[in-house]
Scaffold this active site. Sequence first.
Site, PDB file in Angstrom:
ATOM      1  N   ASP A 178     -13.792  -2.769   2.947  1.00 54.34           N
ATOM      2  CA  ASP A 178     -12.865  -1.774   2.467  1.00 54.34           C
ATOM      3  C   ASP A 178     -13.299  -1.345   1.102  1.00 54.34           C
ATOM      4  O   ASP A 178     -12.412  -0.990   0.587  1.00 54.34           O
ATOM      5  CB  ASP A 178     -11.464  -2.063   2.562  1.00 54.34           C
ATOM      6  CG  ASP A 178     -10.545  -0.794   2.868  1.00 54.34           C
ATOM      7  OD1 ASP A 178     -11.127   0.181   3.125  1.00 54.34           O
ATOM      8  OD2 ASP A 178      -9.359  -1.045   2.560  1.00 54.34           O
ATOM      9  N   LYS A 180     -14.159   1.265  -1.317  1.00 57.15           N
ATOM     10  CA  LYS A 180     -13.791   2.533  -1.555  1.00 57.15           C
ATOM     11  C   LYS A 180     -13.274   3.049  -3.128  1.00 57.15           C
ATOM     12  O   LYS A 180     -12.764   1.725  -3.923  1.00 57.15           O
ATOM     13  CB  LYS A 180     -12.709   3.309  -0.607  1.00 57.15           C
ATOM     14  CG  LYS A 180     -11.536   2.318  -0.812  1.00 57.15           C
ATOM     15  CD  LYS A 180     -10.467   2.840   0.339  1.00 57.15           C
ATOM     16  CE  LYS A 180      -9.098   2.255   0.652  1.00 57.15           C
ATOM     17  NZ  LYS A 180      -8.204   2.432   1.549  1.00 57.15           N
ATOM     18  N   ASN A 183     -10.281   0.987  -4.257  1.00 58.16           N
ATOM     19  CA  ASN A 183     -10.116  -0.433  -4.286  1.00 58.16           C
ATOM     20  C   ASN A 183     -11.150  -0.857  -5.642  1.00 58.16           C
ATOM     21  O   ASN A 183     -11.570  -2.047  -5.655  1.00 58.16           O
ATOM     22  CB  ASN A 183     -10.484  -1.230  -3.083  1.00 58.16           C
ATOM     23  CG  ASN A 183      -9.443  -0.970  -2.102  1.00 58.16           C
ATOM     24  OD1 ASN A 183      -8.351  -0.822  -2.531  1.00 58.16           O
ATOM     25  ND2 ASN A 183      -9.946  -1.110  -0.882  1.00 58.16           N
ATOM     26  N   ASP A 199      -8.272  -5.946  -3.484  1.00 57.39           N
ATOM     27  CA  ASP A 199      -7.733  -5.820  -2.070  1.00 57.39           C
ATOM     28  C   ASP A 199      -8.866  -6.312  -1.240  1.00 57.39           C
ATOM     29  O   ASP A 199      -9.593  -5.554  -0.583  1.00 57.39           O
ATOM     30  CB  ASP A 199      -7.751  -4.202  -1.843  1.00 57.39           C
ATOM     31  CG  ASP A 199      -6.654  -4.196  -0.548  1.00 57.39           C
ATOM     32  OD1 ASP A 199      -6.662  -5.151   0.232  1.00 57.39           O
ATOM     33  OD2 ASP A 199      -6.396  -3.203  -0.107  1.00 57.39           O
ATOM     34  N   THR A 218     -11.842   2.081   6.094  1.00 57.75           N
ATOM     35  CA  THR A 218     -10.832   3.278   5.904  1.00 57.75           C
ATOM     36  C   THR A 218     -11.911   4.427   6.438  1.00 57.75           C
ATOM     37  O   THR A 218     -13.285   4.327   6.148  1.00 57.75           O
ATOM     38  CB  THR A 218     -10.982   3.544   4.373  1.00 57.75           C
ATOM     39  OG1 THR A 218     -10.129   2.613   3.884  1.00 57.75           O
ATOM     40  CG2 THR A 218     -10.188   4.980   4.169  1.00 57.75           C
TER      41      THR A 218
END
Length: 409
Positions: A178, A180, A183, A199, A218
């Site tokens: 994840d 992105k 994060n 995260d 995501t």
Amino acid sequence: MSPEEKPPPPQAGRCRGARPPQPQPQAQPRRGGLLSEIRTAIRSEPFHLRYRLSPGRELGRGKFAVVKKCIQKDTEKEFAAKFMRKRRKGQDCRMEIIHEIAVLELAQCNLWVINLHEVYETATEMILVLEYAAGGEIFDQCVAEREEAFKEKDVKRLMKQILEGVSFLHRNNVVHLDLKPQNILLTSKSPLGDIKIVDFGLSRIMKSSEELREIMGTPEYVAPEILSYDPISTATDMWSIGVLAYVMLTGISPFLGDDKQETFLNISQMNVSYSGEDFDLISESAVDFIKTLLVKKPEERATAEESLQHPWLEQSDEPISRAWNESAGGESSNVTQQDADSASEKSVDVEKTEEEESIVTEELIVVASYTLGQCRQSEKEKATEQKAISKRFKFEEPLLQEIPGEFIY
């Protein structure tokens, strides 16, 4: 001291009101790529006895967690408290939180991963007390107007740190899944600080003897193999880093459509552009870096180690970390002058183009914000593509449900 040699914090021992640490020092993976053993003592006394929450806006919020700034009462030191619900959609998810704690423990020696301080547990939630990154999410600079957005030299330095952090995770068989802008945090906003990866709720442990297939991530950052339900690997993270580099350099999310179906179609069909006004000030070497990562076949993507050797990053004359020359204290101050000297020795002097020279002379102003904004755009785009622009960066929440077959190509 190198980023991977950051001295680990003292192990949490038995304390009043705390559960004893798990006996096994090395966490072992269980089914589904999750870790089930931790060393950190889980405190059961009320969180508010040792911490007070800072007034003001939340640092972040998801469907099952909220992050708030807090102050340790006896030291007045700032931390980020992540309140995580143990029961989600009617299911007990405590073990998923234990896995996140275990991954943070595994990465506690790496400078580019957020540091775990303490853990509390109540009847309904677990509270992770984490290192506080005062600069907020890099997302805010990704969507800022051109004058206030990242310059290419800034992206080079931050991308090196991201890749060193991810390389460390991959060498320890951890995939983040994840990655992105929301994060990736910054230690300070002005001057522009260093990154912290956060995260690990979707992270998994990779085992050579097992194949891992899951629909997660995501939407605009997921790799093609996620959509086609093929095995996940460390290359899955590298695709996300390619998207992340594109976003940091241009302010545009390359695959984002008007809805999830269009976004997934763009990813599956590799509908990505490397031309237009958004690339006017971006070097050819930076574009080539992105192209080595946004490759449909996972086995053909550059690894984290290979990416660190790409000419675009080798050209940087910036030190890998600002932490060594900052007078303020904190976790990042552990980086020594030797690191800076080493980074400088590796840099390669190159002639800057006129565009790059103009970038260097601009002043970077970082705006701390946790709200969504429009991505930057030209005057022409404002007039002709307002609808499309307003939909950029729409998806924040991770994708946890299975994708209908018609989205897969």
